[in-house]
Design an enzyme around this catalytic site. Sequence first.
Site, PDB file in Angstrom:
ATOM      1  CE  LYS A  92      -2.362  13.859   1.860  1.00 53.00           C
ATOM      2  NZ  LYS A  92      -1.834  15.134   2.381  1.00 53.00           N
ATOM      3  N   PRO A 112     -14.126  16.075   0.344  1.00 55.61           N
ATOM      4  CG  PRO A 112     -14.583  16.598   2.568  1.00 55.61           C
ATOM      5  CD  PRO A 112     -14.129  15.477   1.689  1.00 55.61           C
ATOM      6  CG  ASP A 164       0.868  15.418  -1.072  1.00 52.37           C
ATOM      7  OD1 ASP A 164       1.970  15.407  -0.504  1.00 52.37           O
ATOM      8  OD2 ASP A 164      -0.160  15.914  -0.561  1.00 52.37           O
TER       9      ASP A 164
END
Length: 292
Positions: free
Chosen positions: A9, A95, A137
């Site tokens: 995202k 990550p 989210d």
Amino acid sequence: MASTLAPAKVNLFLHVGAPDASGYHPLCSLMTFADYGDVVTIAEAEAVDLVIDGPFAAELSSDDDNLVLRAARALIAEARRPVPVVGFRLEKRLPVASGLGGGSGDAGAALRLMRETLRLPIDDARLEAVAASLGADGAACLWARPTLAEGYGERLSPAPALPVLDAVLVNPGVAVSTPEVYRRLDASGAFGSVERPPMPEAIETPQEAAAWLSVLRNDLEAPAVAVAPAVGAVLETLRAEPETLLARVSGSGGTCFALCASDIEAEGLAERLEAMAPDWWVRRCRLGGPWA
């Protein structure tokens, strides 16, 4: 066995307001998704479990607090019927704590896979409610398509028509704590308006997209740089490169993105960054989707 992408995202802009009495911050953000991300696989199993591999596997735990397992258990509860037992494999290619919505994206991918492979009679609204219960989210990352998020992230509406954008994602290898970024923002008092900005009906070129976004902002960018100065070094580098139309922090950091005019420019920028800073995580990608 079935697999799906959990796309990264990217917040093209992120406006954050002052916290309410409960400590939650209202926001307005245009989210888009990359054609690169983690990969989630589902298969029959003897217990609901999770195996994690991939380049960033060591930074995650497969315990009950992992969002993939929390998503699976939440959907089993929502189904209100016996559900075949499944396990998951997560190839962690993004990550951790990087502002790319990795955990929410992984949860969304798990929810989509479970509903499809187990043929659960759960409609989109119920699936989205489960995703939203897992984090701010969650609902946006469930569908992984360009969207405008408002309120506390739960009010979603279609994004303006955007071209697919060639981009480069760069992370300096420093995990950035979202709670710490918000603490810095609160201490600074530098809150922005979360009123929906004027939206063009359609944007036809990357140059138009960059010009429009340049008058918008990420209100978490300055506190993210304060928490992790290495993020500021990435931003400074990207903004000095000729291929960069716009460079900005995504989410609460520590990944930055650069928008480019075409895949040729993005490829050239990515290759040069890899040579300049071999310790940075650099990925050329396309933003727009949906890729899931």
